[in-house]
Design a protein around this motif. Structure first.
Motif, short mmCIF file in Angstrom:
data_model
loop_
_atom_site.label_atom_id
_atom_site.label_comp_id
_atom_site.label_asym_id
_atom_site.label_seq_id
_atom_site.Cartn_x
_atom_site.Cartn_y
_atom_site.Cartn_z
N PRO A 166 44.94 5.09 81.55
CA PRO A 166 46.06 4.41 80.88
C PRO A 166 45.82 2.93 80.66
O PRO A 166 46.23 2.37 79.66
N SER A 167 45.10 2.30 81.60
CA SER A 167 44.83 0.86 81.47
C SER A 167 43.87 0.57 80.32
O SER A 167 43.83 -0.56 79.81
N GLU A 168 43.10 1.56 79.89
CA GLU A 168 42.14 1.37 78.80
C GLU A 168 42.69 1.77 77.44
O GLU A 168 42.07 1.50 76.42
N SER A 169 43.85 2.39 77.42
CA SER A 169 44.36 2.96 76.17
C SER A 169 44.65 1.90 75.11
O SER A 169 44.30 2.08 73.94
N LYS A 170 45.26 0.79 75.53
CA LYS A 170 45.58 -0.26 74.54
C LYS A 170 44.31 -0.84 73.92
O LYS A 170 44.22 -1.03 72.71
#
Length: 122
Positions: free
Chosen positions: A38-42
């Motif tokens: 999730p931390s890499e999604s943006k």
């Protein structure tokens, strides 16, 4: 990780026709399946959007080059050629109007035969 990279590249290439919302949806799907943190999604969405813009720009350039090549092959005049001809026509129209004005002021017009003698022989 290489599978994810392949998917990202495929998605990036597809961005030439995909909206930002669809990219976000696809990345959210990868997050749900655990393939992307999730931390890499943006950051992934931003990279894919940027890649899509690059692809779109490259595609646009390639299409423009091809269209220019086809127009040149078909001898279609460029806008600058047409503008130059329009300017020449305007100058000739002005000169013709001046000459017509002189003939109305009392001077005799020059007969066409004197300007371009008849070279036709039977």
């Amino acid at each position: 990780m290489s599978d994810l990279l392949k998917k990202a590249i495929s998605l990036g290439v597809g961005l030439t026709v995909v909206s930002k919302e669809k990219v976000e949806k696809a990345v959210d799907e990868l997050v749900k399946r655990g393939e992307v943190a999730p931390s890499e999604s943006k950051a992934l969405v931003e990279r894919l959007i940027e890649r899509g813009e690059e692809e779109r720009s490259a595609l646009k350039s390639a299409v423009q080059e091809q269209v220019q090549r086809v127009l040149k092959d078909l001898n279609v005049p460029a806008k600058s050629d047409i503008s130059a001809l329009e300017e020449r026509i305007a100058v000739l129209e002005q000169r013709l109007a001046e000459l017509e004005g002189l003939s109305r002021e009392g001077t005799q017009p020059v007969p066409v035969e004197e300007i371009a003698p008849d070279t036709h022989t039977d």
